[in-house]
Design a protein around this motif. Sequence first.
Motif, PDB file in Angstrom:
ATOM      1  N   MET A 174      89.033  25.213  10.034  1.00 23.18           N
ATOM      2  CA  MET A 174      88.964  23.939   9.172  1.00 23.18           C
ATOM      3  C   MET A 174      89.897  22.740   9.830  1.00 23.18           C
ATOM      4  SD  MET A 174      86.614  24.375   6.962  1.00 23.18           S
ATOM      5  CE  MET A 174      85.836  25.509   5.905  1.00 23.18           C
ATOM      6  N   ALA A 175      91.161  22.996  10.126  1.00 25.83           N
ATOM      7  CA  ALA A 175      92.073  22.104  10.657  1.00 25.83           C
ATOM      8  C   ALA A 175      91.462  21.443  11.904  1.00 25.83           C
ATOM      9  CB  ALA A 175      93.405  22.687  11.049  1.00 25.83           C
ATOM     10  N   ARG A 176      90.898  22.159  12.701  1.00 27.41           N
ATOM     11  CA  ARG A 176      90.227  21.503  13.937  1.00 27.41           C
ATOM     12  C   ARG A 176      89.337  20.478  13.651  1.00 27.41           C
ATOM     13  NH1 ARG A 176      90.477  27.234  17.710  1.00 27.41           N
ATOM     14  NH2 ARG A 176      92.726  27.058  18.149  1.00 27.41           N
ATOM     15  N   VAL A 177      88.425  20.969  12.582  1.00 27.95           N
ATOM     16  CA  VAL A 177      87.307  19.972  12.386  1.00 27.95           C
ATOM     17  C   VAL A 177      87.960  18.669  11.628  1.00 27.95           C
ATOM     18  CG1 VAL A 177      85.259  19.501  11.036  1.00 27.95           C
ATOM     19  CG2 VAL A 177      85.543  21.578  12.092  1.00 27.95           C
ATOM     20  N   ARG A 178      89.128  18.985  10.829  1.00 23.21           N
ATOM     21  CA  ARG A 178      89.864  17.810  10.315  1.00 23.21           C
ATOM     22  C   ARG A 178      90.311  16.872  11.302  1.00 23.21           C
ATOM     23  NH1 ARG A 178      91.737  21.764   6.456  1.00 23.21           N
ATOM     24  NH2 ARG A 178      93.562  21.816   7.660  1.00 23.21           N
ATOM     25  N   GLY A 179      90.763  17.550  12.510  1.00 16.54           N
ATOM     26  CA  GLY A 179      91.479  16.625  13.404  1.00 16.54           C
ATOM     27  C   GLY A 179      90.403  15.736  14.228  1.00 16.54           C
ATOM     28  N   GLU A 180      89.139  16.417  14.228  1.00 20.01           N
ATOM     29  CA  GLU A 180      88.108  15.451  14.781  1.00 20.01           C
ATOM     30  C   GLU A 180      87.537  14.316  13.738  1.00 20.01           C
ATOM     31  OE1 GLU A 180      84.975  18.133  15.920  1.00 20.01           O
ATOM     32  OE2 GLU A 180      86.001  18.941  17.694  1.00 20.01           O
ATOM     33  N   THR A 181      87.439  14.793  12.600  1.00 20.66           N
ATOM     34  CA  THR A 181      87.612  13.664  11.567  1.00 20.66           C
ATOM     35  C   THR A 181      88.169  12.540  11.723  1.00 20.66           C
ATOM     36  OG1 THR A 181      88.472  14.759   9.790  1.00 20.66           O
ATOM     37  CG2 THR A 181      86.104  15.308  10.123  1.00 20.66           C
TER      38      THR A 181
END
Length: 392
Positions: A96-103
Amino acid sequence: MQQLETLVADAKALARAEVVPPSSAEQEVSRVMQICNACRYCEGFCAVFPAMTRRLDFGIADVHYLANLCHNCGACLHACQYAPPHEFLVNVPQAMARVRGETYQDYAWPPSLGRLYKRNGLTLCVGLAIGLALFLALGAAQNGALWGAGAGGGNFYSIFPHNLLVSLFAPVFLFAVLALAMGVRRFWREITPATSGAPVNAAAGAEAAHDVLRLKYLDGGHGEGCHDEDDAYTLARRRFHHLTFYGFMLCFAATAVATLYHYALGLQAPYDLPSIPKVLGAVGGVMLMLGTAGLWRLNLRRDPAQGDTSQRPMDRGFIALLFLVSASGIALWLARGSGAMPLLLCLHLGAVMALFATLPYGKFAHGIFRSAALVRHAVEKRLPNPVGLGAD
């Protein structure tokens, strides 16, 4: 007409989800959510898992929504029987943290600034604050207000006139507001069709506000707290977040009240105790210093498995700027009337301007996205479960 515009926006969001292929980080969230959906051991931990059970497939919009619902408390990682070293390699907080970084980058406006901040967050924040402080110091030195008899005698506006400060800070602040609004508007339009598309009602809005203000999901889902460096529960992360958030809000309130004093009441700074701006600023500044110092310590010690280590420069940049703003503000108050006051004023103003300029591209923006996701969750959970799914 408004309904037509909403339908068009929803159609565009769905079209984007169909045309743009998911990134590797988004595919990983979809994979682990499929496994978690079959297990459901953690469904009582936080908002992510009840929201997950309402879905069979996880498109890009669903993944972005779930990733911003996640508070990275780490409880599901330590409870998971499929976590590493199991062959399934399920690590929900990290995925989830990696996707948040992309957002942060996907929804940044303009996008190029989001990419720059993500790669060089700490260096960019500190360098920008110091550069702006030096620029202000040079300007004050040219006017003879940096030292000696022209050092202001405790009056900030004798160093930098009020109208000059407004002309410098207002455009930066308005840009930050615009950039944040553009980003959250795109995020909202994308996740709304994925969360039923139903409008926000009063009950859902009140519940979401309650969850945001209490940081409800930083308690690990059971009230005992998060995990940081090991599998021990601690409420430290929640408490330091509260100190940081409410300290920031009190400082912002102090500025707002001072603006009211200046324009509506004709009372000019500096303000002394027990004036409302001074009380709000002093209490807020101390809270902000304590909160950011605690978050920095936790960030240094946190288990790398409980997040995305590539985002640490960005996280630390935001924490460092908040600490610099609060510490320089307190120091400026204590040194008012001394020879150090002009330099401290330049440092404080430079840090504040750097904070405003970078707000839309890091953790502050995530707080806005997370709040939007919690609103959509509060709306979605009040609707019937699709095709009999769900655990609400």
